[in-house]
Structures are given as C-alpha cells and as structure tokens.
Design an enzyme around this catalytic site. Structure first.
Site, mmCIF file in Angstrom:
data_model
loop_
_atom_site.group_PDB
_atom_site.id
_atom_site.type_symbol
_atom_site.label_atom_id
_atom_site.label_comp_id
_atom_site.label_asym_id
_atom_site.label_seq_id
_atom_site.Cartn_x
_atom_site.Cartn_y
_atom_site.Cartn_z
ATOM 1 N N ASN A 530 76.223 77.288 66.191
ATOM 2 C CA ASN A 530 75.041 76.827 66.927
ATOM 3 C C ASN A 530 74.929 75.345 67.235
ATOM 4 O OD1 ASN A 530 73.591 79.431 66.983
ATOM 5 N ND2 ASN A 530 73.609 79.165 64.758
ATOM 6 N N TYR A 531 75.690 74.482 66.547
ATOM 7 C CA TYR A 531 75.401 73.053 66.660
ATOM 8 C C TYR A 531 76.528 72.177 67.180
ATOM 9 C CZ TYR A 531 70.880 73.591 64.503
ATOM 10 O OH TYR A 531 69.584 73.930 64.272
ATOM 11 N N MET A 532 77.757 72.475 66.829
ATOM 12 C CA MET A 532 78.842 71.570 67.198
ATOM 13 C C MET A 532 79.410 71.973 68.558
ATOM 14 S SD MET A 532 80.542 71.212 63.395
ATOM 15 C CE MET A 532 81.532 72.652 63.619
#
Length: 572
Positions: A530-532
């Site tokens: 979800n973030y990188m």
DNA sequence: TGCGCGACTTAGAAACTTTCTG
DNA sequence: CAGAAAGTTTCTAAGTCGCGCA
C-alpha cells in the site's frame, strides 16, 4: 457480449474520474451454504439441553471459538450471550451464562474438522474440491467491464459469525447476521442479464450506477456500514486509482519544501487555530501519523490518530522530547519517544496545559479543516498522502544510501540482495508502525534455533580439537565425539571440510536468529502492498540485477503492471 | 456550512500453499 | 520425503475522505 481481445493495458487508456464504466456484466455473488444442524447437545447446569436450529448455530459459533482469546473476555461473552438468548424461546431453561457448557459441541466441531482435513488429503477428494473451486471462480470470479474481462475481488458474501472486533471493541461477540439475497443490492449495466438470486429469493434491488465501481453491496448488521463487492487489485478500477495515488505522492515531492516552510512558520502563528493546525501537520509529516478522525465510543474501539490525540497520550520529557503512547488503527500500539522541533514541543505543552487527561490536544482542529488547508497548498493533497510520500522516499533513500550499512552491488549474492531490500522495507514498516503479533511458537522456534546453534558450536569445537589432535600426531586419547557412535575420521582433508561446513552453518544460524527476533513484531507486507511506490522497487531490481519476482509475489506483480517499464535510473 | 454517510483504501489475522530441512 | 517453516492469499475490520444533503 464477448470480451475484447488483446491485453487490458488500462494504464495507457484514459479513465474518467466520474463515469467509471459504460458497460458492466457479472454474475452476482456467492452465498455461504445454509446452516446444517448437527443435534449435538450442549450442557446447561450439567444437563443436556435441546436447542432450536438458530440457537444451535450461534452456540456452535461460540464453541468453535473456544480456543481463542475472545472467550476469555467478559464483553465478548456478554455480547454473545445476549444474542444467544434472543435466539431461544422465552420459556427456555437457559438463563445464566456461567451454567452453560459448550464443550460437547466444541469436541464435536473439532472432531468433524479433523475428519474433514483427513478426507481432503485423499487425492480424488482433493481433485474434486479443486475442480469445484475453479468452477465457482469461473462463474463468479470475473466481470466484463467496458468489454474487458476483469477479476472480482471478494465475490463471496461474508458468512454469519460472532463479531471479532480488534482490540477492546464494544461490539465484540455480537452476532453478525446471515446475509440474505433480500439484503443485497446488485449494480450492473443496462440491457445485460441480471444475475439470478438463489431459488425462492429476490435481490433487495438492482441499480445501474456507473459513477461507482462496486458490483454488489449490503448493510453490515454490526456496524450498519455498507459492505461492497469490488474488483480485484489488478483491475482497472483499483489499479488506476492506485497509480494515481503514487503519482500524487510523487507530486508532493515538488511541494514538500514549500509545505514544510509553511507549517514551520505557522508553528509560531498568531492564532491558536493556526498553531494547532501547523503542529498537527508537523507530526503527520515527521512521524507518519494518520489524520485521526472522530470515533463513537459506543460503536467502536477507542483508538486515535493525530487530530484525536488526547492529553493522556503524551508524556513530556526534557530537551524537547515527548513520548507518544496510544492505540492507533486496529488497536496497534504506537509507542515512540521523539525529540521535536522546540516550537512544536512548546505548542504541544501549551495545548495540553490545564486540560484533563481525557481531553483532546487539538481542540480547535478537525480533519476537515486540516485537509482543507492542505488543499490550499497543493491540489488534491490530504493527510494520508504524507504517509505514501514518506514511505516511498524512505525506501528510495534506504536503498540508495542506507543509514546503517554499506550499499550492495550487482555482484553480491541474491540472498544478500534480498536481505538488503528487506532491511530497507523494514525501515518503512517501522516508520508507518506496521506491526504484527508475535508469530505463534516464536519463542519455541527461537529456543530451537539457539539449541541448534549451541550444538553446532560444540561440534565445531570438537572437530577442531580432533583436527589439532591428528595434526599433532595423535598423542594421548582422542578428543570426545558427542555427535556420533562411530569413531570420527582421522583424515585431515575431511576434517577441514567438516570445519568449513559447520562454520557456514553457524553463520547462517546467526543471521537467521537476529533477523527472526528483530522482525518478530514488524509486518513488511502492508507497506509493500500500500505505501511504497512500486517503481522504486522495479528500478532497484534492474540496477541490482534482481529478478523482480524475488521481491514481488505473483499478486503484487499483477497489481503493478503500470510500474514495470521504468528505467533503472528512475527516481521517485 | 457542517456533518453524516457512501465509497473506497489500508490493516493484521487466519487460512492455505510452497519451500526448506533434517 | 514428511513435517516444519516460510511465503502468499483470503478475509473482513477499520481507517480516510469527499460529497451531498439538511
């Protein structure tokens, strides 16, 4: 309608923000099988009791949870019992939870599960089950969107059960009701066949709303919120939004200096509102906190984010240092002692002054006001973008110039490269406070590894001594051999080889032990999913000559097709 | 114009599958 | 080569956020 031939390269096609589709076909949702009563009687006050099927179903839900921690919680038991009583006729003898004994049902359920497991091991049964699973996947697993065949994410309707809230949830243990077709709304294109509800049933409704991406929805009986059936992560609906998310985070990189300058100035702003807003944005940026909306304590667990922090969650230390200690999303504990900008520190102290522990730190601030302000600084900016931005920039920095070790080269081994990547990933997970519970049996596994280590160390010592003894002409008694009944070889060559093998094994054990223990409470998957920004990983893999599938599992490769073409020099 | 709620993203646990190891 | 461990997927809870409605 027939699916369009050719690859669905949605990332090259335009996507209308408002109108999500023009044609949509699918086969609806799959319901769980109906409950089949087993007739096993629970005990009440030591006596077997008859239960109507509905009550038996609820009792069985409880019985099958008897080996979890839930049943040790008073609230879970009270909530369960309330729902259980409701399913019993008014004149039923069961009145007192403490007189209930669900063990006969528990034993039955356990036995049945074991038998089923054994049955499933049989090759012919295994094959049959696999085929049935594939058949259902074929029917419900795909939707036709604007002519392209796309995978559906969660086409199974959630089965009934006792609600398993996270943390201290006021509703844990309540009965989550069985969803009937009469509860389900289907969203589908005009002029296409409408999926048939199960025989004797009808849908709650059928809509043709092309401004949304869901295929079906129903209301959750616990929270009252809607539950949706969406397409899978590799679909255009999900993928395009995900791509936009990372592009927006990348956009923030252009604005971040200006934004940091803005909140740094406003930390000493004239109005309290300004100072509170600036301090909150400072924390969201520096500590990657979530924005923290308001919550209803009667409906939800008591967790907080930045805006909902209370005085009791902060502890002021000397030298501008503050300890943050609170439960965040999923009741995960955020516990961090940090040295802050002196102005932010002073502000936080000011905000807390004269307030009770249970009062809000940012009493003049709302998430709406905070996000409105962010929008005035960059189009489309909201608080969550900072998490994506800071996670991505941290991964990139840690891969390019790691803070705590030397960087890797394409000549290193694949194993070393993966460990190096995971270490960078771990920094991101720590920043975002992505935790997991210590895996079951971690302690035993550590003990086992430590025992192995001790054994190898001892054997190494003995073999070394034996080698020495041989080299010195076998004077006196041979060194002890605790690892075999047979006498040890006297061949110098073979002994040296053995020493080498043991040393290698020992080194592997050391690495394994450290990594296992350090990583026992850190979840890497959430940030990877979800973030990188996946383009950072793709570019790094190209530079370091690491096959991407060593880092991204099949589902992640499918989720990020738009990221695959970046050059090795690509920068976030 | 504030705020509730619909729609969508993010989250860890559990279940399941593959790989490793002794 | 079986059992354990590691890796991966599935499940659904729990967040965020913007929009529409009073």
């Amino acid at each position: 309608m027939k699916p369009t031939q050719g690859a669905n390269k949605w990332w090259n096609r335009p996507f209308n923000k408002k109108i999500k589709w023009t044609t949509l076909e699918h086969n609806g949702v799959l319901f769980p099988p109906p409950y089949e009563p087993h007739g096993v009687k629970m005990l009440y006050d030591g006596q077997p009791v008859e239960l109507p099927p509905d009550a038996e179903e609820i009792a069985t839900m409880y019985a099958s949870m008897m080996e979890t921690d839930y049943v040790r919680k008073d609230r879970f038991n009270a909530n369960f019992f309330k729902c259980f009583l409701k399913a019993l006729p008014a004149d039923h003898p069961i009145k007192d939870f403490t007189k209930c004994d669900f063990r006969p049902i528990w034993e039955f359920v356990k036995k049945r599960a074991e038998e089923k497991k054994l049955e499933r091991k049989k090759p012919e049964v295994k094959k049959q089950l696999k085929e049935e699973k594939e058949r259902l996947q074929q029917v419900y697993g795909y939707a036709l969107v604007d002519g392209y065949l796309e995978k559906v994410g969660n086409y199974r309707v959630e089965p009934p059960g006792l609600f398993r809230g996270r943390g201290d949830h006021p509703k844990s243990g309540l009965l989550k009701k069985r969803i009937q077709p009469e509860d389900v709304v289907i969203n589908i294109g005009h002029d296409v066949p409408i999926p048939k509800p199960p025989p004797g049933h009808s849908w709650k409704g059928v809509v043709h709303d092309n401004t949304v991406t869901w295929l079906a929805c129903w209301q959750d009986s616990i929270s009252g919120h809607m539950k949706y059936v969406f397409l899978a992560a590799n679909s255009r609906f999900k993928g395009f939004a995900d791509m936009q998310k990372y592009k927006k985070a990348q956009e923030l990189k252009k604005y971040i200096d200006k934004i940091r300058k803005n909140y740094n100035e406003e930390l000493t702003g004239k109005t309290l509102t300004e100072r509170q807003r600036a301090t909150a944005i400072y924390l969201i940026d520096k500590l990657a906190l979530r924005v923290g909306g308001e919550k209803d304590p009667d409906e939800e667990a008591d967790t907080v984010g930045c805006c909902s922090l209370r005085v009791e969650h902060l502890e002021f230390k000397d030298n501008n240092t503050v300890t943050f200690d609170f439960l965040g999303k999923d009741s995960m504990r955020y516990y961090n002692t940090v040295t802050l900008d002196p102005r932010a520190y002073k502000n936080l102290k000011e905000f807390c002054k004269g307030k009770k522990p249970g009062e809000q730190v940012f009493d003049t601030l709302t998430t709406q006001k905070l996000n409105d302000h962010l929008k005035s600084l960059m189009p489309g900016l909201s608080a969550k973008v900072f998490r994506t931005y800071n996670a991505s920039i941290t991964l990139q920095n840690e891969l390019r110039n790691p803070s705590d070790q030397k960087t890797i080269t394409p000549q290193d081994t694949i194993n070393a490269k993966i460990l190096y990547y995971n270490r960078a990933n771990r920094m991101v997970a720590i920043l975002c406070n992505h935790q997991r519970s210590i895996p079951k049996g971690h302690e035993t596994q550590m003990e086992k590894l430590n025992q192995q280590k001790a054994n190898v160390e001892k054997e190494l010592e003995e073999v070394k001594a034996h080698l020495e003894w041989v080299k010195k002409g076998k004077k006196g008694k041979a060194p002890p051999n605790s690892f075999s009944d047979k006498p040890r070889t006297d061949s110098v060559e073979r002994l040296e080889k053995k020493v080498e093998t043991l040393e290698k094994r020992l080194e592997n054990l050391y690495t394994k032990l450290t990594l296992k223990d350090e990583g026992k409470t850190i979840a890497l998957s959430t940030s990877r999913i979800n973030y990188m920004d996946p383009r950072i990983t793709v570019a790094w893999c190209k530079r370091m000559e690491v096959p991407l599938e060593k880092i991204f599992a099949k589902s992640l490769l499918a989720k990020f097709p738009w990221a695959m073409e970046v050059p090795s020099t690509w920068e976030f």
